[in-house]
Design a protein around this motif. Structure first.
Motif, mmCIF file in Angstrom:
data_model
loop_
_atom_site.group_PDB
_atom_site.id
_atom_site.type_symbol
_atom_site.label_atom_id
_atom_site.label_comp_id
_atom_site.label_asym_id
_atom_site.label_seq_id
_atom_site.Cartn_x
_atom_site.Cartn_y
_atom_site.Cartn_z
ATOM 1 N N LEU A 133 -0.472 5.055 11.063
ATOM 2 C CA LEU A 133 -1.253 3.841 11.314
ATOM 3 C C LEU A 133 -1.348 2.973 10.059
ATOM 4 O O LEU A 133 -1.355 1.743 10.148
ATOM 5 N N TYR A 134 -1.406 3.604 8.895
ATOM 6 C CA TYR A 134 -1.521 2.823 7.648
ATOM 7 C C TYR A 134 -0.360 1.841 7.515
ATOM 8 O O TYR A 134 -0.523 0.741 6.981
ATOM 9 N N ARG A 135 0.801 2.260 7.971
ATOM 10 C CA ARG A 135 1.967 1.360 7.902
ATOM 11 C C ARG A 135 1.754 0.156 8.811
ATOM 12 O O ARG A 135 2.081 -0.984 8.451
ATOM 13 N N LEU A 182 -3.413 -0.641 -2.803
ATOM 14 C CA LEU A 182 -4.257 0.345 -2.127
ATOM 15 C C LEU A 182 -3.421 1.590 -1.880
ATOM 16 O O LEU A 182 -2.243 1.495 -1.512
ATOM 17 N N VAL A 183 -4.039 2.763 -2.106
ATOM 18 C CA VAL A 183 -3.382 4.038 -1.824
ATOM 19 C C VAL A 183 -4.249 4.788 -0.826
ATOM 20 O O VAL A 183 -5.473 4.834 -0.968
ATOM 21 N N LEU A 184 -3.610 5.322 0.218
ATOM 22 C CA LEU A 184 -4.363 5.998 1.279
ATOM 23 C C LEU A 184 -3.923 7.449 1.401
ATOM 24 O O LEU A 184 -2.723 7.738 1.497
ATOM 25 N N LEU A 237 0.851 -1.187 0.000
ATOM 26 C CA LEU A 237 0.000 0.000 0.000
ATOM 27 C C LEU A 237 0.888 1.239 0.000
ATOM 28 O O LEU A 237 2.076 1.174 0.296
ATOM 29 N N ARG A 238 0.304 2.364 -0.369
ATOM 30 C CA ARG A 238 1.053 3.624 -0.470
ATOM 31 C C ARG A 238 0.381 4.688 0.396
ATOM 32 O O ARG A 238 -0.849 4.720 0.498
ATOM 33 N N LEU A 239 1.200 5.523 0.992
ATOM 34 C CA LEU A 239 0.704 6.673 1.745
ATOM 35 C C LEU A 239 1.647 7.851 1.517
ATOM 36 O O LEU A 239 2.803 7.651 1.135
ATOM 37 N N PRO A 240 1.156 9.080 1.703
ATOM 38 C CA PRO A 240 2.076 10.219 1.609
ATOM 39 C C PRO A 240 2.912 10.322 2.886
ATOM 40 O O PRO A 240 2.656 9.600 3.857
#
Lengths: 354, 354
Positions: free
Chosen positions: B116-118, B152-154, B107-110
């Motif tokens: 938490l996404y990690r 998934l990208v958040l 998944l990817r996040l900025p």
């Protein structure tokens, strides 16, 4: 690529778990999902009303420590660090499967039993194997066999749909044999005479799950918990959402743990209703399995179970018709009030004659 | 084999997510977890008190339909089937990661953003990649790049810790570019002037998550929801626990959706406090990032952020010191009452002089 192809393949392939029917409240007699027919303890209702004006703008205690303390005292558990609170024991079961069973690995359950465990394996992309109960709902020794990919064994005790219980001495033999963890799902233990809490102290691979949904009349609250050795609780805490239990349910569940007399009275009352149910169903010609839970499993040697279920449903009485492939079918009737049970059983009598 | 070796390897290796400190209620001024300083709407409190004497012995509505109907009306969403209710938006995020990201996927996040996404990727045995924001918290076009294992990208929008918002037109470009789903986490959207709900109608791969924790003053209740196209909601329903929301929080959240005037007033009041915070912090020499959320991110060019945080803590004022490796650090201060903010900022003034 369409979105349907973007879901994990394990999900696209699986069938959803179907809980018992939930008609709107007040529409007839509901004896299909083993809810308590009585309201929860008054102290719990009061705790909820007080929590309503508490600091709801603040996050709840991530570990529900007030509940853990109260539960440890009520159940004679060494300390709060042996308890993990959850949003219903469903959440605890989900955490356990996520904690131990990876993609391509396996969990084991007895059969016929609580098929939600299969769904939890499916969601993980894991597999499941079922060990059939022996005659008289005895657990075969093979339930304790090991294999490389077996990562978790789940035993509902008392079991559903049978209401039967495997004695702690037998559970101990199984857990001693297994190299992977054994989850004893004690959702119905408050209606039985024995439980496996002591085994948790003896073996780090034995976990017990409990719920407040059945015995405490709190199915609507969503509160359950795990009893396991402290290092297990600590590791599983990493998986749970930070604030998995809300402030109101924590207050309510904490209050419930103080209601020992209420619980003893409910058990006496509901088990008396259960005994009367069993007697009358037997008199009606059913094979009735002696129950240690808040429901009764029965099979009629010559009548069509599904037709009885349908007849009851037409009369606004919901019970559970359960059909287990390669095994058979039968009726599971939750323990209701004496009045509800009288109406239900009288209607079954009419169904048998029709 | 010891039990430690029986947990899924992904878990043994991961570090737990650490939420902001949660001291006991009433111990000082708490501006560290973006809670609302004001109590929830009175109609919500009344709904909880009424639900306390409702049929808590019965399971709740598995789909929280009363809430879905009320939320669809309040937000101008086509219908209830576009909404999935959850035990906090944390649960919704967990379901999304479980729904789309398998072991070994990504998944990817900025960055810097909501870490938490990690943790959610770690729990799955998946990996994560971070796309750094450009100067001025702009999202680079690379945030919309595709790769085989990206599932998934958040995007938290408004973002934390910055409080900045990516305009819907920019989010649309990203989502048009991506072949995997984009989750727009709108936990703070009620404090902003724009949101991405319209994009959900245009693109089946855009999902919006919301929470009642921040704007409605209901962090203690645990209630959040997903807005997505109906077939997405239907598929994710297979993963959730059957009864993931309790009867009391459903009643409370349904009541909250009817409190439009209350919400508008809270937004006006808190955004005025936020503006005053920003003016005063700027006057004190901080670089202040203009915020669209209920918190303010600020960095001082010459003072030690951690020392300021510690000084405040000694004075029973909790704010958030945040340090992002390879990026920098700063202070995140939640919008409190005017009185709380005055005390906090006066104490920071003293810290700067000491």
């Amino acid at each position: 690529m369409t979105l349907d192809n973007l879901f994990r393949p394990a999900l696209s392939q699986m069938l959803p778990y179907a809980p018992g029917e939930q008609p709107p409240p007040g529409s007839g007699i509901k004896l299909n999902t083993n809810e308590n027919p009585y309201p929860p303890p008054p102290a719990v209702v009061e705790a909820i009303r007080q929590a309503a004006t508490g600091p709801l703008n603040r996050y709840p205690d991530p570990m529900a420590n007030s509940f853990r303390q109260a539960a440890a005292e009520a159940l004679g558990i060494p300390g709060p660090e042996w308890i993990l609170a959850g949003n219903g024991s469903d959440e605890i079961l989900t955490l356990l499967v996520r904690g131990f069973v990876g993609e391509g690995q396996k969990l084991r359950l007895p059969y016929p039993s609580y098929i939600l465990y299969r769904t939890l394996a499916d969601i993980q992309g894991a597999s499941w194997e079922q060990t059939p109960f022996e005659d008289g709902w005895k657990l075969p020794a093979a339930f304790g066999n090991n294999s490389d990919d077996l990562r978790l064994v789940l035993l509902p005790n008392p079991n559903s749909p049978s209401g039967t219980i495997v004695p702690p001495s037998e559970v101990k033999k199984i857990s001693d044999s297994l190299t992977c963890p054994l989850v004893v799902d004690e959702a119905y233990a408050d209606f039985a005479e024995t439980n496996c809490l002591d085994l948790v102290k003896q073996n780090e691979r034995v976990f017990v799950t409990r719920t407040l949904s059945k015995s405490y009349g709190l199915a609507g609250l969503r509160f359950g918990f795990l009893v396991a050795q402290p290092h297990v609780v600590a590791e599983l805490t990493k998986i749970k959402d930070s604030y998995n239990c809300d402030a109101i349910s924590i207050a309510a569940a904490t209050a419930a743990m103080g209601c020992k007399d209420w619980l003893a009275n409910i058990k006496t009352k509901m088990n008396a209703t259960r005994a009367a149910m069993q007697t009358r169903l037997t008199a009606m010609g059913f094979d009735v399995t002696p129950s240690h839970a808040n429901f009764v499993w029965c099979q009629h040697p010559s009548s069509n179970h599904k037709a009885i279920y349908e007849y009851l449903k037409q009369n606004q009485i919901l019970i559970r018709y359960m059909q287990f492939p390669d095994w058979g079918d039968g009726l599971r009737i939750s323990v209701g009030t004496d009045e509800q049970i009288d109406t239900c059983l009288s209607t079954i009598e009419r169904a048998l004659k029709s």
